[in-house]
Design an enzyme around this catalytic site. Structure first.
Site, PDB file in Angstrom:
ATOM      1  N   ARG A  28       0.834  -1.219   0.000  1.00  0.00           N
ATOM      2  CA  ARG A  28       0.000   0.000   0.000  1.00  0.00           C
ATOM      3  C   ARG A  28       0.863   1.260   0.000  1.00  0.00           C
ATOM      4  O   ARG A  28       0.511   2.277   0.599  1.00  0.00           O
ATOM      5  CB  ARG A  28      -0.965  -0.005   1.196  1.00  0.00           C
ATOM      6  CG  ARG A  28      -1.799  -1.273   1.323  1.00  0.00           C
ATOM      7  CD  ARG A  28      -2.788  -1.440   0.197  1.00  0.00           C
ATOM      8  NE  ARG A  28      -3.819  -0.451   0.210  1.00  0.00           N
ATOM      9  CZ  ARG A  28      -4.976  -0.544   0.861  1.00  0.00           C
ATOM     10  NH1 ARG A  28      -5.240  -1.614   1.544  1.00  0.00           N
ATOM     11  NH2 ARG A  28      -5.859   0.408   0.806  1.00  0.00           N
ATOM     12  N   ARG A  32      -2.752   7.269   1.149  1.00  0.00           N
ATOM     13  CA  ARG A  32      -3.121   8.513   1.823  1.00  0.00           C
ATOM     14  C   ARG A  32      -2.068   9.107   2.750  1.00  0.00           C
ATOM     15  O   ARG A  32      -2.197  10.246   3.173  1.00  0.00           O
ATOM     16  CB  ARG A  32      -4.428   8.300   2.604  1.00  0.00           C
ATOM     17  CG  ARG A  32      -5.639   8.255   1.693  1.00  0.00           C
ATOM     18  CD  ARG A  32      -6.843   7.703   2.407  1.00  0.00           C
ATOM     19  NE  ARG A  32      -6.552   6.338   2.834  1.00  0.00           N
ATOM     20  CZ  ARG A  32      -7.383   5.587   3.537  1.00  0.00           C
ATOM     21  NH1 ARG A  32      -8.542   6.072   3.931  1.00  0.00           N
ATOM     22  NH2 ARG A  32      -7.051   4.357   3.868  1.00  0.00           N
ATOM     23  N   ARG A  41      -5.946  12.301  -5.604  1.00  0.00           N
ATOM     24  CA  ARG A  41      -7.185  11.616  -5.221  1.00  0.00           C
ATOM     25  C   ARG A  41      -8.368  12.597  -5.220  1.00  0.00           C
ATOM     26  O   ARG A  41      -9.450  12.266  -5.694  1.00  0.00           O
ATOM     27  CB  ARG A  41      -6.997  11.015  -3.831  1.00  0.00           C
ATOM     28  CG  ARG A  41      -8.221  10.438  -3.163  1.00  0.00           C
ATOM     29  CD  ARG A  41      -8.560   9.063  -3.702  1.00  0.00           C
ATOM     30  NE  ARG A  41      -9.572   8.404  -2.899  1.00  0.00           N
ATOM     31  CZ  ARG A  41     -10.885   8.593  -3.038  1.00  0.00           C
ATOM     32  NH1 ARG A  41     -11.344   9.432  -3.932  1.00  0.00           N
ATOM     33  NH2 ARG A  41     -11.726   7.931  -2.263  1.00  0.00           N
ATOM     34  N   ASP A  78      -7.041  -1.862  -7.314  1.00  0.00           N
ATOM     35  CA  ASP A  78      -7.583  -2.446  -6.081  1.00  0.00           C
ATOM     36  C   ASP A  78      -8.012  -3.874  -6.355  1.00  0.00           C
ATOM     37  O   ASP A  78      -8.281  -4.234  -7.509  1.00  0.00           O
ATOM     38  CB  ASP A  78      -8.768  -1.632  -5.558  1.00  0.00           C
ATOM     39  CG  ASP A  78      -9.073  -1.977  -4.106  1.00  0.00           C
ATOM     40  OD1 ASP A  78      -8.404  -1.425  -3.217  1.00  0.00           O
ATOM     41  OD2 ASP A  78      -9.940  -2.841  -3.858  1.00  0.00           O
ATOM     42  N   TYR A 154     -15.614  -9.710   0.732  1.00  0.00           N
ATOM     43  CA  TYR A 154     -16.230  -8.400   0.462  1.00  0.00           C
ATOM     44  C   TYR A 154     -17.477  -8.553  -0.410  1.00  0.00           C
ATOM     45  O   TYR A 154     -18.462  -7.839  -0.217  1.00  0.00           O
ATOM     46  CB  TYR A 154     -15.232  -7.468  -0.223  1.00  0.00           C
ATOM     47  CG  TYR A 154     -14.107  -7.035   0.697  1.00  0.00           C
ATOM     48  CD1 TYR A 154     -14.275  -5.984   1.593  1.00  0.00           C
ATOM     49  CD2 TYR A 154     -12.887  -7.688   0.687  1.00  0.00           C
ATOM     50  CE1 TYR A 154     -13.257  -5.598   2.455  1.00  0.00           C
ATOM     51  CE2 TYR A 154     -11.856  -7.315   1.539  1.00  0.00           C
ATOM     52  CZ  TYR A 154     -12.051  -6.277   2.420  1.00  0.00           C
ATOM     53  OH  TYR A 154     -11.040  -5.897   3.274  1.00  0.00           O
TER      54      TYR A 154
HETATM   55  O1  CP3 Z   1      -0.210  -1.105  -2.680  1.00  0.00           O
HETATM   56  C1  CP3 Z   1      -0.463  -0.130  -3.409  1.00  0.00           C
HETATM   57  O2  CP3 Z   1      -0.031   1.018  -3.188  1.00  0.00           O
HETATM   58  C2  CP3 Z   1      -1.275  -0.378  -4.666  1.00  0.00           C
HETATM   59  C3  CP3 Z   1      -2.663  -0.164  -4.559  1.00  0.00           C
HETATM   60  C4  CP3 Z   1      -3.575  -1.020  -3.669  1.00  0.00           C
HETATM   61  C5  CP3 Z   1      -4.769  -0.489  -3.112  1.00  0.00           C
HETATM   62  N1  CP3 Z   1      -5.449  -1.516  -2.528  1.00  0.00           N
HETATM   63  C6  CP3 Z   1      -5.180   0.927  -3.196  1.00  0.00           C
HETATM   64  C7  CP3 Z   1      -6.211   1.444  -2.282  1.00  0.00           C
HETATM   65  C8  CP3 Z   1      -3.526  -2.384  -3.324  1.00  0.00           C
HETATM   66  C9  CP3 Z   1      -2.453  -3.421  -3.608  1.00  0.00           C
HETATM   67  C10 CP3 Z   1      -4.728  -2.683  -2.618  1.00  0.00           C
HETATM   68  C11 CP3 Z   1      -5.074  -4.033  -2.125  1.00  0.00           C
HETATM   69  C12 CP3 Z   1      -6.283  -4.218  -1.318  1.00  0.00           C
HETATM   70  N2  CP3 Z   1      -7.491  -3.567  -1.429  1.00  0.00           N
HETATM   71  C13 CP3 Z   1      -6.407  -5.214  -0.317  1.00  0.00           C
HETATM   72  C14 CP3 Z   1      -5.338  -6.245   0.044  1.00  0.00           C
HETATM   73  C15 CP3 Z   1      -4.211  -5.659   0.807  1.00  0.00           C
HETATM   74  C16 CP3 Z   1      -4.547  -5.163   2.164  1.00  0.00           C
HETATM   75  O3  CP3 Z   1      -4.197  -4.007   2.459  1.00  0.00           O
HETATM   76  O4  CP3 Z   1      -5.113  -5.926   2.962  1.00  0.00           O
HETATM   77  C17 CP3 Z   1      -7.702  -5.105   0.225  1.00  0.00           C
HETATM   78  C18 CP3 Z   1      -8.285  -5.955   1.330  1.00  0.00           C
HETATM   79  C19 CP3 Z   1      -8.385  -4.061  -0.482  1.00  0.00           C
HETATM   80  C20 CP3 Z   1      -9.788  -3.603  -0.322  1.00  0.00           C
HETATM   81  C21 CP3 Z   1      -9.865  -2.184   0.081  1.00  0.00           C
HETATM   82  N3  CP3 Z   1      -9.596  -1.125  -0.761  1.00  0.00           N
HETATM   83  C22 CP3 Z   1     -10.219  -1.645   1.351  1.00  0.00           C
HETATM   84  C23 CP3 Z   1     -10.581  -2.480   2.547  1.00  0.00           C
HETATM   85  C24 CP3 Z   1     -10.161  -0.256   1.252  1.00  0.00           C
HETATM   86  C25 CP3 Z   1     -10.543   0.773   2.297  1.00  0.00           C
HETATM   87  C26 CP3 Z   1      -9.654   0.810   3.440  1.00  0.00           C
HETATM   88  C27 CP3 Z   1      -8.272   1.340   3.112  1.00  0.00           C
HETATM   89  O5  CP3 Z   1      -7.308   0.602   3.299  1.00  0.00           O
HETATM   90  O6  CP3 Z   1      -8.175   2.498   2.701  1.00  0.00           O
HETATM   91  C28 CP3 Z   1      -9.719   0.054  -0.056  1.00  0.00           C
HETATM   92  C29 CP3 Z   1      -9.473   1.401  -0.610  1.00  0.00           C
HETATM   93  C30 CP3 Z   1      -8.125   1.682  -1.135  1.00  0.00           C
HETATM   94  N4  CP3 Z   1      -7.407   0.858  -1.948  1.00  0.00           N
HETATM   95  C31 CP3 Z   1      -7.371   2.864  -0.924  1.00  0.00           C
HETATM   96  C32 CP3 Z   1      -6.175   2.732  -1.629  1.00  0.00           C
HETATM   97  C33 CP3 Z   1      -5.071   3.741  -1.753  1.00  0.00           C
HETATM   98  C34 CP3 Z   1      -7.836   4.085  -0.119  1.00  0.00           C
HETATM   99  C35 CP3 Z   1      -8.905   4.779  -0.877  1.00  0.00           C
HETATM  100  C36 CP3 Z   1      -8.804   6.273  -0.838  1.00  0.00           C
HETATM  101  O7  CP3 Z   1      -7.830   6.834  -1.343  1.00  0.00           O
HETATM  102  O8  CP3 Z   1      -9.752   6.861  -0.318  1.00  0.00           O
END
Ligand code: CP3
Length: 348
Positions: A28, A32, A41, A78, A154
């Site tokens: 990640r 943010r 964003r 994502d 999910y």
């Molecule tokens: O790693 C990276 O920088 C690449 C991008 C990436 C995102 N999500 C961007 C994202 C990757 C590899 C993921 C994987 C992901 N997404 C997982 C598996 C890894 C982990 O962290 O457990 C899961 C379970 C998700 C599902 C998901 N997406 C959730 C639960 C959320 C909300 C909570 C959170 O962590 O912010 C997201 C949103 C998300 N995905 C954001 C980002 C940068 C935040 C959204 C925003 O900018 O408002």
């Protein structure tokens, strides 16, 4: 700056070559905690618009590389783009996490599309091509997907839950319906990962964030087996494709996961027991991890000590330095700089 056939230390480790200085990136890493991410964003509108606008997805993929010169970039997208391409409603509410239309009865599962609309995912491939062109040749590019179990949690619940009870319950009460979701995810994830390799990804990571909530029998069926099928499906078309698995919380089940799935590396969380990992995991594949993201927020001497622990535990073998889970939004950037510097000054 760009040399044609530069060695990529990250890929060397995945190919079995321990590096004196372990390569480093963070799960990640685009997100943010970076002010430049928050700016893009805001401009993008919805989160999925950010994922599906190649120019913006390229920019945020490269932001952490510019700042920290990591050894790998991970394409900005994502795990929930697959349910989206399967026709499910997916949205991200600010501060609340993902929302989907719950797929919570066998009747609804019966109507689930078998094949994703891959035209919807074309912008991700385009972003990979753009990043590949801009990335220094010594830096690897990682493509990814969610593991079927984690994505299904999910889809079934329609949102994140503390213990994934809705998906676990469906797996017990309606195993055929749950298997249908898993099968659809396996097949479409194979195709999605192959598309990412074609777009320029050097390696792939399969995120099974919620694997650790499963008892051993269910873990074998819903985490190991679908992941094994994805690895096999990808390598049937791209032999030798480099794949990292992340079955978070798998603990003592990690050796079985490695043995059965055929992954080249596992990402481990911070609770993993070091001697078990060294003797029964790192002896077979590379290990990625496993700093506690909270200590990266704490910083100072606690951070230095925790970094040194990871290095002492695992740097004598094949190690990719990383966190045990994703970086948290409140992490100070100076602490990431402290971590990168300390790891890069290490000599095994
Ligand atoms: O790693 C990276 O920088 C690449 C991008 C990436 C995102 N999500 C961007 C994202 C990757 C590899 C993921 C994987 C992901 N997404 C997982 C598996 C890894 C982990 O962290 O457990 C899961 C379970 C998700 C599902 C998901 N997406 C959730 C639960 C959320 C909300 C909570 C959170 O962590 O912010 C997201 C949103 C998300 N995905 C954001 C980002 C940068 C935040 C959204 C925003 O900018 O408002």
């Amino acid at each position: 700056m760009t040399q044609k056939s530069a060695v990529k230390p990250f890929l060397e480790v995945l190919s079995g070559q321990r590096q004196k200085v372990p390569p480093i990136w963070m799960m990640r890493q685009a997100g943010r905690y970076l002010p430049e991410y928050r700016k893009v964003r805001e401009k993008a509108g919805g989160f999925l618009d950010l994922c599906f606008t190649p120019e913006l997805a390229t920019e945020v993929t490269l932001q952490p590389i510019r700042r920290f010169n990591f050894d790998a970039a991970i394409i900005f997208s994502d795990i929930l783009v697959i349910p989206y391409a399967l026709g499910r409603a997916v949205s991200f509410e600010v501060g609340e996490g993902p929302r989907l239309d719950p797929l919570d009865t066998p009747e609804k599962v019966a109507a689930l599309a078998a094949k994703a609309d891959f035209a919807k995912l074309e912008p991700v491939y385009e972003a990979l091509r753009r990043v590949r062109r801009e990335l220094d040749s010594g830096i690897a590019l990682i493509g990814f997907c969610g593991a079927p179990f984690t994505v299904a949690t999910y889809m079934v619940a329609g949102q994140g839950t503390p213990d994934q009870a809705p998906a676990r319950m469906m797996a017990y009460s309606h195993p055929d319906a749950f298997a249908k979701i898993i099968d659809a995810l396996v097949e479409n994830s194979v195709e999605y990962l192959l598309g990412q390799l074609q777009g320029g990804a050097d390696a792939l990571q399969i995120f099974d964030t919620w694997a650790g909530v499963l008892p051993p029998r269910e873990f074998a069926r819903w985490s190991i087996e679908p992941t094994r099928r994805i690895v096999e499906g990808v390598r049937a078309k791209v032999p030798g494709a480099k794949i990292i698995g992340f079955p978070r919380g798998a603990g003592a089940l990690l050796p079985a996961y490695v043995e059965a799935t055929g992954v080249d590396a596992v990402s481990i969380d911070w609770a993993a027991e070091p001697s078990l990992i060294r003797e029964r995991v790192q002896s077979k594949v590379a290990v990625q991890g496993n700093l506690d993201p909270l200590v990266l927020i704490a910083g100072g001497a606690a951070l230095d000590r925790a970094i040194d622990d990871v290095l002492a535990n695992f740097a004598s073998g094949r190690l990719i330095f990383n966190l045990g889970h994703g970086i948290l939004p409140e992490t100070p950037i100076a602490h990431v700089e402290q971590m990168v510097k300390r790891v890069r000054n290490f000599r095994a």
